[in-house]
Design an enzyme around this catalytic site. Structure first.
Site, PDB file in Angstrom:
ATOM      1  N   GLY A   1       0.809  -1.209   0.000  1.00  0.00           N
ATOM      2  CA  GLY A   1       0.000   0.000   0.000  1.00  0.00           C
ATOM      3  C   GLY A   1       0.842   1.258   0.000  1.00  0.00           C
ATOM      4  O   GLY A   1       2.057   1.225  -0.188  1.00  0.00           O
TER       5      GLY A   1
ATOM      6  N   HIS B   1       6.471  -4.356   1.220  1.00  0.00           N
ATOM      7  CA  HIS B   1       6.776  -3.507   0.071  1.00  0.00           C
ATOM      8  C   HIS B   1       7.325  -2.204   0.645  1.00  0.00           C
ATOM      9  O   HIS B   1       6.597  -1.459   1.307  1.00  0.00           O
ATOM     10  CB  HIS B   1       5.516  -3.237  -0.757  1.00  0.00           C
ATOM     11  CG  HIS B   1       5.034  -4.440  -1.486  1.00  0.00           C
ATOM     12  ND1 HIS B   1       5.348  -4.678  -2.803  1.00  0.00           N
ATOM     13  CD2 HIS B   1       4.284  -5.492  -1.073  1.00  0.00           C
ATOM     14  CE1 HIS B   1       4.796  -5.819  -3.179  1.00  0.00           C
ATOM     15  NE2 HIS B   1       4.143  -6.334  -2.140  1.00  0.00           N
TER      16      HIS B   1
ATOM     17  N   GLU C   1       9.790   1.289  -2.707  1.00  0.00           N
ATOM     18  CA  GLU C   1       9.364   1.309  -4.106  1.00  0.00           C
ATOM     19  C   GLU C   1       8.975   2.718  -4.540  1.00  0.00           C
ATOM     20  O   GLU C   1       9.233   3.119  -5.663  1.00  0.00           O
ATOM     21  CB  GLU C   1       8.190   0.357  -4.309  1.00  0.00           C
ATOM     22  CG  GLU C   1       8.574  -1.093  -4.044  1.00  0.00           C
ATOM     23  CD  GLU C   1       7.375  -2.026  -3.936  1.00  0.00           C
ATOM     24  OE1 GLU C   1       6.225  -1.528  -3.899  1.00  0.00           O
ATOM     25  OE2 GLU C   1       7.585  -3.236  -3.876  1.00  0.00           O
TER      26      GLU C   1
END
Length: 106
Positions: free
Chosen positions: A57, A86, A89
């Protein structure tokens, strides 16, 4: 609960195609209240096809403000559930640092 049907599909795919398939259950940064539920599902199906949890997210949301993710990831560590995040990124390096140091991403 959709996971039993999903897991059955993975097992059938393994059988039919001679492959190994596993799943990672995903937590969402904007939904910290769901993270513990995701970990509970990972614990329940850990010996079936689930191997890890993940956090995805909007990286601009400050992880420090969401203790729900931290608590869930601590439980995952305690239960031997693998963890991914994540990070980096789209966000700054501090997000990667949080993922490793606070959430114990592997």
């Amino acid at each position: 609960d959709a996971l039993p049907i999903f897991n059955q599909g993975l097992r059938e795919g393994e059988r039919d195609f001679s492959i190994k398939a596993r799943s990672i259950l995903c937590c969402m940064r904007h939904m910290p209240g769901w993270s513990q539920e995701i970990v509970e599902l990972a614990k329940k199906y850990h010996n079936d096809t689930v191997v890890a949890i993940d956090l995805a997210g909007d990286e601009s949301l400050h992880g420090e403000a969401y203790s729900g993710h931290r608590t869930a990831y601590q439980e995952a560590v305690r239960c031997g559930i693998h963890r991914t995040v994540h990070a980096g990124e789209a966000g700054p390096p501090s997000v990667v640092k949080q993922a490793v140091e606070i959430l114990k991403a592997e």
